[in-house]
Design a protein around this motif. Structure first.
Motif, PDB file in Angstrom:
ATOM      1  N   ARG A 101      -5.749   7.099   2.095  1.00 15.29           N
ATOM      2  CA  ARG A 101      -6.435   8.405   1.627  1.00 15.29           C
ATOM      3  C   ARG A 101      -6.917   9.267   2.643  1.00 15.29           C
ATOM      4  O   ARG A 101      -7.599  10.388   2.489  1.00 15.29           O
ATOM      5  N   LEU A 102      -6.688   8.737   4.204  1.00 16.79           N
ATOM      6  CA  LEU A 102      -7.296   9.445   5.233  1.00 16.79           C
ATOM      7  C   LEU A 102      -6.411  10.672   5.377  1.00 16.79           C
ATOM      8  O   LEU A 102      -5.158  10.797   4.878  1.00 16.79           O
ATOM      9  N   ALA A 159      -6.156   3.787  12.239  1.00 14.39           N
ATOM     10  CA  ALA A 159      -6.962   3.162  11.496  1.00 14.39           C
ATOM     11  C   ALA A 159      -6.537   1.729  11.357  1.00 14.39           C
ATOM     12  O   ALA A 159      -7.678   0.557  11.358  1.00 14.39           O
ATOM     13  N   ALA A 192       0.773  -1.232  -0.012  1.00 14.50           N
ATOM     14  CA  ALA A 192       0.040  -0.085   0.022  1.00 14.50           C
ATOM     15  C   ALA A 192       0.807   1.299  -0.061  1.00 14.50           C
ATOM     16  O   ALA A 192       2.183   1.157   0.630  1.00 14.50           O
ATOM     17  N   ARG A 237      -3.733   7.241  10.454  1.00 17.10           N
ATOM     18  CA  ARG A 237      -3.338   6.101   9.282  1.00 17.10           C
ATOM     19  C   ARG A 237      -3.206   4.811  10.281  1.00 17.10           C
ATOM     20  O   ARG A 237      -3.644   3.598  10.138  1.00 17.10           O
ATOM     21  N   GLN A 252      -5.616   0.841   1.122  1.00 17.63           N
ATOM     22  CA  GLN A 252      -5.809   1.729   0.045  1.00 17.63           C
ATOM     23  C   GLN A 252      -6.401   2.705   0.765  1.00 17.63           C
ATOM     24  O   GLN A 252      -6.283   3.895   0.602  1.00 17.63           O
ATOM     25  N   GLU A 253      -7.664   2.410   1.388  1.00 20.89           N
ATOM     26  CA  GLU A 253      -8.629   3.660   1.701  1.00 20.89           C
ATOM     27  C   GLU A 253      -7.957   4.357   2.786  1.00 20.89           C
ATOM     28  O   GLU A 253      -7.977   5.541   3.070  1.00 20.89           O
ATOM     29  N   ILE A 254      -7.315   3.614   3.744  1.00 24.83           N
ATOM     30  CA  ILE A 254      -6.421   4.271   5.000  1.00 24.83           C
ATOM     31  C   ILE A 254      -5.467   5.312   4.349  1.00 24.83           C
ATOM     32  O   ILE A 254      -5.564   6.300   4.978  1.00 24.83           O
ATOM     33  N   TRP A 305       0.937   5.310   1.449  1.00 29.25           N
ATOM     34  CA  TRP A 305       0.445   6.160   2.323  1.00 29.25           C
ATOM     35  C   TRP A 305       1.241   7.566   2.258  1.00 29.25           C
ATOM     36  O   TRP A 305       1.868   7.954   3.192  1.00 29.25           O
ATOM     37  N   ARG A 342      -6.353  -5.459   1.565  1.00 32.16           N
ATOM     38  CA  ARG A 342      -5.828  -4.595   0.370  1.00 32.16           C
ATOM     39  C   ARG A 342      -6.792  -3.461   0.249  1.00 32.16           C
ATOM     40  O   ARG A 342      -5.984  -2.034   0.197  1.00 32.16           O
ATOM     41  N   GLN A 343      -7.933  -3.356   0.071  1.00 34.07           N
ATOM     42  CA  GLN A 343      -8.735  -2.472   0.116  1.00 34.07           C
ATOM     43  C   GLN A 343      -8.764  -1.307   1.120  1.00 34.07           C
ATOM     44  O   GLN A 343      -8.802  -0.225   0.887  1.00 34.07           O
ATOM     45  N   ALA A 344      -8.833  -1.909   2.221  1.00 32.57           N
ATOM     46  CA  ALA A 344      -8.737  -1.140   3.433  1.00 32.57           C
ATOM     47  C   ALA A 344      -7.332  -0.370   3.704  1.00 32.57           C
ATOM     48  O   ALA A 344      -7.529   0.774   3.891  1.00 32.57           O
TER      49      ALA A 344
END
Length: 160
Positions: free
Chosen positions: A159-160, A136, A102, A133, A155-157, A104, A151-153
């Motif tokens: 973007r925080l 989270a 990922a 992050r 990626q979302e983190i 960040w 993996r999706q989580a």
């Protein structure tokens, strides 16, 4: 006993962002996680304002050092996270265990130019962003998630 989830934070210099992320993760992750950090071109020293910023948050700073990522190429990792744009664009070495990857990205506080007070404020801003992050990720039920959901989580983190 459950094996801790291993997380490696990568950056170019391994002196600010990745060190702060490693320390924050060690602090908040408890026994569920093991955190590490490294750089593609480590500076060889941890930026003193990074350490001061962590200490101001009550995070221990003993033992952190700037190190190359090849120290970890024989150690299985579950998750590898880049925290700077330069490291995200570089080809990372292969890590055993097929870790999830990922990005960040956060700006480099070491490159910030300003007064001592402004510089400290920038390091604090970056540390707070990483802390959000890290918390989270720690709050996720990682052990129960399948690879795609994690993996999706991740990626979302980012973007925080």
């Amino acid at each position: 006993m459950v094996t801790p989830v291993s997380v490696l934070f990568l950056c170019t210099g391994n002196s600010c962002r990745s060190i702060m992320a490693e320390a924050l993760f060690s602090h908040y992750g408890g026994q569920r996680f093991r955190s590490y950090s490294a750089g593609s071109f480590p500076t060889g020293e941890v930026h003193p304002v990074s350490l001061a910023t962590l200490q101001a948050k009550g995070i221990g700073v003993a033992g952190y050092r700037s190190k190359p990522w090849d120290e970890f190429t024989h150690q299985p990792m579950d998750i590898v996270i880049t925290v700077c744009d330069a490291a995200a664009g570089e080809s990372c070495p292969a890590f055993p265990g097929e870790p999830l990857k990922a990005h960040w990205g956060v700006s480099d506080p070491a490159k910030f130019q300003g007064s001592e007070e402004e510089t400290q404020a920038e390091f604090t801003r970056i540390c707070n962003q990483l802390e959000t992050r890290v918390q989270a990720l720690v709050d996720l039920p990682v052990e129960e998630m399948d690879r795609e959901a994690l993996r999706q989580a991740l990626q979302e983190i980012g973007r925080l």
